[in-house]
Design an enzyme around this catalytic site. Structure first.
Site, PDB file in Angstrom:
ATOM      1  N   SER A 182       0.838  -1.203   0.000  1.00  0.00           N
ATOM      2  CA  SER A 182       0.000   0.000   0.000  1.00  0.00           C
ATOM      3  C   SER A 182       0.871   1.251   0.000  1.00  0.00           C
ATOM      4  O   SER A 182       0.374   2.354  -0.116  1.00  0.00           O
ATOM      5  CB  SER A 182      -0.894   0.018   1.239  1.00  0.00           C
ATOM      6  OG  SER A 182      -0.083   0.077   2.400  1.00  0.00           O
ATOM      7  N   LYS A 238      -5.904   4.025   5.408  1.00  0.00           N
ATOM      8  CA  LYS A 238      -4.752   4.803   5.814  1.00  0.00           C
ATOM      9  C   LYS A 238      -5.064   6.269   5.568  1.00  0.00           C
ATOM     10  O   LYS A 238      -5.646   6.940   6.382  1.00  0.00           O
ATOM     11  CB  LYS A 238      -3.576   4.377   4.949  1.00  0.00           C
ATOM     12  CG  LYS A 238      -2.275   4.195   5.706  1.00  0.00           C
ATOM     13  CD  LYS A 238      -1.371   3.319   4.881  1.00  0.00           C
ATOM     14  CE  LYS A 238       0.009   3.763   4.726  1.00  0.00           C
ATOM     15  NZ  LYS A 238       0.813   2.908   3.882  1.00  0.00           N
ATOM     16  N   TYR A 247      -7.523  -9.900   0.204  1.00  0.00           N
ATOM     17  CA  TYR A 247      -6.736 -10.510  -0.881  1.00  0.00           C
ATOM     18  C   TYR A 247      -7.580 -11.464  -1.723  1.00  0.00           C
ATOM     19  O   TYR A 247      -7.105 -11.992  -2.711  1.00  0.00           O
ATOM     20  CB  TYR A 247      -5.583 -11.339  -0.285  1.00  0.00           C
ATOM     21  CG  TYR A 247      -4.407 -10.571   0.255  1.00  0.00           C
ATOM     22  CD1 TYR A 247      -4.575  -9.525   1.145  1.00  0.00           C
ATOM     23  CD2 TYR A 247      -3.110 -10.916  -0.099  1.00  0.00           C
ATOM     24  CE1 TYR A 247      -3.486  -8.838   1.663  1.00  0.00           C
ATOM     25  CE2 TYR A 247      -2.015 -10.241   0.412  1.00  0.00           C
ATOM     26  CZ  TYR A 247      -2.216  -9.206   1.293  1.00  0.00           C
ATOM     27  OH  TYR A 247      -1.140  -8.536   1.801  1.00  0.00           O
ATOM     28  N   HIS A 289       3.992 -12.085   3.517  1.00  0.00           N
ATOM     29  CA  HIS A 289       3.632 -10.877   4.271  1.00  0.00           C
ATOM     30  C   HIS A 289       4.552 -10.761   5.480  1.00  0.00           C
ATOM     31  O   HIS A 289       5.077 -11.773   5.955  1.00  0.00           O
ATOM     32  CB  HIS A 289       2.166 -10.954   4.730  1.00  0.00           C
ATOM     33  CG  HIS A 289       1.577  -9.622   5.057  1.00  0.00           C
ATOM     34  ND1 HIS A 289       1.858  -8.945   6.230  1.00  0.00           N
ATOM     35  CD2 HIS A 289       0.739  -8.820   4.364  1.00  0.00           C
ATOM     36  CE1 HIS A 289       1.211  -7.793   6.230  1.00  0.00           C
ATOM     37  NE2 HIS A 289       0.522  -7.684   5.105  1.00  0.00           N
ATOM     38  N   ASP A 314     -25.356  28.529  19.052  1.00  0.00           N
ATOM     39  CA  ASP A 314     -24.886  28.418  17.661  1.00  0.00           C
ATOM     40  C   ASP A 314     -25.496  29.543  16.824  1.00  0.00           C
ATOM     41  O   ASP A 314     -26.375  29.312  15.988  1.00  0.00           O
ATOM     42  CB  ASP A 314     -25.311  27.027  17.144  1.00  0.00           C
ATOM     43  CG  ASP A 314     -24.865  26.759  15.726  1.00  0.00           C
ATOM     44  OD1 ASP A 314     -23.938  27.447  15.248  1.00  0.00           O
ATOM     45  OD2 ASP A 314     -25.449  25.852  15.090  1.00  0.00           O
TER      46      ASP A 314
END
Ligand code: SPV
Ligand code: MG
Length: 670
Positions: free
Chosen positions: A247, A282, A313, A327, A442
């Protein structure tokens, strides 16, 4: 490190093949048994070789001259080769064995990765194979307390098939040599005819570990039948497909080392994770898929680089049916664990296997990761990241953040579902939550300078795209400055709502007496904002309040198209109804005319709607606008009440996150 190769034997079981040459010179796979050994040793960086000789010594020495320039080969001749066993050859070579030693028989054929494992073993080891059938003619090793206790051809039940391939530390070798010396100096000449392993067995506290090669090739050749079997196996090894997945967009020596090792197992197919898959677990990759694919395809040892579309996979395992998946062993724990389990299951279904190499915890790799994280957080990269995500994914999921800590929760929270990770793609800097955290209503009371302070706190510790709640945008003359500031700090989108005058939170609806701005006036604000931009990356999203103010879907649609015409990069439709019907109707009708402009929804009031349902109506961004705030405060109130009620803190301990965890939540090396 030196290698000792024992070649003094007669090899008489090979018949005519050893009539004029030693067994190690038997042809195999385009070379000889010896040429394979020497080349693998050379590739592994071992240059010092000791070879013992016996019959056909000259033929062997002549043959080895081709390695003269690349290897330092010392020959030790055993003149009694026909009346002694290799124990005597080792005895004669003793003085040269003054280092860590890789010891192998000259008729041993093993694949490259077996030698790699032997070489990288810490301490002394002997290769064994838990997958092989024990053969009556070959060595077996008896293991006790994780150590090799005895090696012999005779061992039966419970012993593991073993091959004469050792790594021996200098100390262990010298202890063995001492015993071998006792045997060979003895008056009892039969002790020169036994196995060197008989001497090894006599060392009581030796420390030789078994190294299991599993089903990999590591086999002696004693006769022509062995030769045929090993040749066929080598052919299979050369066709073996090895699959790995990456990756990363920064290749470092750790990756290269891993690929080199994998390439010793077979033909490497490198799976390159798609942009969507990388950003799902990620962050948006610094380099797009096509560049990462080209990068991996050009690495020596990779024969093909292919796309892996998901973190799972499964699809690629079914397509390429690799014999081996390689791996690092770091995925045994943590969020990748179910993915690993799925890989093992998929491989098992057709006899493939998983090979895990120790993960390198090298500081410099960690630093590279930190640098790429820092890079992703830079305004230039971050600003355009929402646009890039939108081009890549049909739907973006954002959650509110109102502090650095909630920003980290938005950035890092992940779950695995059906083997796939789910995370938030972006953060929403809500005016409601920012105001609430400050104990204020707000109503645009918290000024822009303070709002930007919150934004800065969040952006400082996170990398994901930020969607900023710009309230009404204020006066057009002010909005242009806000837009420039947001652009400069790296926000990806600002959403402004089409209200005018004193803004109240939309969830009050018509109860609060709010006024919608005339469409033309709001269009002018959008256009002014767009013109103020220096780059084309910050998105300005027009938020339509027609449904909130009871003006109906028709009014909302008319405004939506006008706002897009005025330059809005996206449209947010808001509703306070608990039924998503009107939002979905708006989306359907909007999509009839505009299939391109991203649509944003905030399902706070109609929270039963799913992301999938919203997507099926063309909603591209879903914002969970206040859930962290609304869950956080009740917990705080309970803790405060508990302390008051019990006159101490103990009862609220179990509501609290342990200190260890809260400390870990904040990375020190951010
Ligand atoms: C906010 O989160 O501040 C919003 C969304 O503007 S809402 O509160 O629903 O108006
Ligand atoms: Mg707001």
């Amino acid at each position: 490190m030196k290698a000792l190769i024992l070649n003094s034997g007669l090899g008489s079981r090979m018949g005519s093949l050893t009539a004029d040459r030693p067994k190690c010179m038997t042809a195999l796979a385009g070379g000889t048994i010896l040429s394979r050994q020497l080349e693998l040793l050379e590739q592994a960086g071992i240059r010092d070789i000791v070879i013992t000789t016996g019959a056909h010594k000259n033929a062997l020495m002549e043959y080895c001259r081709q390695w003269e320039d690349r290897l330092d080969i010392a020959f030790v001749h055993n003149p009694f080769y026909d009346s002694t066993n290799y124990i005597y050859s080792i005895f004669l070579a003793g003085e040269l064995l003054d280092d860590d030693i890789i010891l192998m028989h000259g008729d041993l054929v093993f694949e490259a990765s077996v030698l790699d494992d032997v070489l990288s073993f810490e301490g002394s080891c002997m290769t064994v194979s838990s997958d092989a059938e024990p053969s009556p003619k070959d060595f077996k090793a008896q293991i006790r307390d994780g150590l090799v206790e005895k090696v012999s051809v005779e061992l039966g039940e419970g012993a593991l098939p073993a091959q004469p391939l050792y790594r021996l530390t200098r100390q262990e070798m010298s202890r063995w040599l001492q015993k071998i010396g006792e045997f060979c100096r003895s008056e009892d000449l039969s002790l020169r005819r036994c196995y060197a392993e008989d001497a090894l067995d006599r060392i009581p506290d030796k420390e030789i570990f078994p190294l299991d090669v599993g089903s990999r090739l590591c086999s002696e050749i004693d006769d022509p039948a062995d030769l045929r079997r090993v040749a066929a196996e080598l052919e299979r090894v050369s066709r073996r497909v090895v699959y790995m997945c990456f990756s990363t967009d920064m290749i470092h020596s750790g990756h290269i080392k891993l690929i080199r090792r994998a390439a010793r197992l077979g033909r490497v197919i490198a799976g390159v994770l798609s942009d969507e898959a990388v950003s799902g677990f990620k962050r948006l990759p610094l380099l797009p898929f096509s560049e990462r694919q080209a990068m991996f395809a050009s690495i020596t040892g990779v024969s093909e680089a292919v796309e892996q579309r998901t973190l799972s996979y499964r699809e690629n395992i079914e397509r390429y049916r690799p014999d081996i998946v390689v791996h690092g062993d770091d995925w045994r724990e943590g969020f990748q664990r179910p993915i690993r389990e799925e890989v093992i299951r998929a491989l098992k279904s057709y006899g493939g296997r998983l090979v895990e190499f120790p993960y390198s915890h090298d500081e410099k790799y960690h630093e590279i990761e930190l640098r790429s994280r820092a890079e992703a957080a830079m305004p230039e990269l971050r600003r355009g990241s929402l646009r890039r995500l939108l081009a890549m994914k049909p739907q973006i999921r954002a959650i509110e953040a109102h502090s650095g800590l909630t920003g980290l929760i938005a950035e890092n929270t992940a779950v695995i579902q059906d083997g796939q990770p789910r995370q938030f793609d972006a953060m929403w800097i809500s005016s409601l939550c920012d105001s609430t955290a400050r104990g204020k209503p707000d109503i645009e009371l918290v000024d822009m300078t303070s709002r930007l302070r919150t934004l800065d706190d969040i952006m400082e510790v996170t990398t994901k795209p930020v969607i900023f709640d710009g309230d009404t945008g204020g006066l057009t003359e002010h909005f242009v400055y806000t837009v420039r500031t947001l652009e400069r700090v790296g926000a990806s989108m600002v959403i402004i709502e089409d209200k005018t005058g004193l803004k109240r939170n939309s969830l009050f609806g018509t109860e609060a007496g709010q006024t919608q701005a005339p469409a033309e006036e709001f269009c002018r604000k959008i256009s002014a904002g767009k013109s103020a931009l220096k780059s084309s990356e910050l998105m300005i999203c027009a938020r339509i309040e027609s449904l909130i103010l009871g003006k109906g879907v028709g009014d909302a649609l008319e405004r939506a198209h006008a706002y897009v015409e005025a330059g809005a990069d996206a449209v947010m439709i808001h509703s306070r109804s608990s039924d998503p019907g009107e939002v979905l109707e708006f989306a359907d009708r909007f999509r009839q005319r505009d299939g391109r402009t991203p649509l944003v929804a905030v399902p706070t009031a109609y929270s039963s709607v799913t992301e999938e349902e919203l997507l099926s109506h063309g909603i591209n961004i879903v914002i969970y606008a206040n859930q962290l705030t609304r869950t956080g405060f009740p917990a705080m109130q309970s803790a405060a009440r508990s302390i008051l009620e019990h006159h101490r803190a103990k009862e609220c301990d179990e509501m609290c996150m342990p200190f260890g965890e809260i400390i870990r939540l904040i990375p020190e090396d951010y």
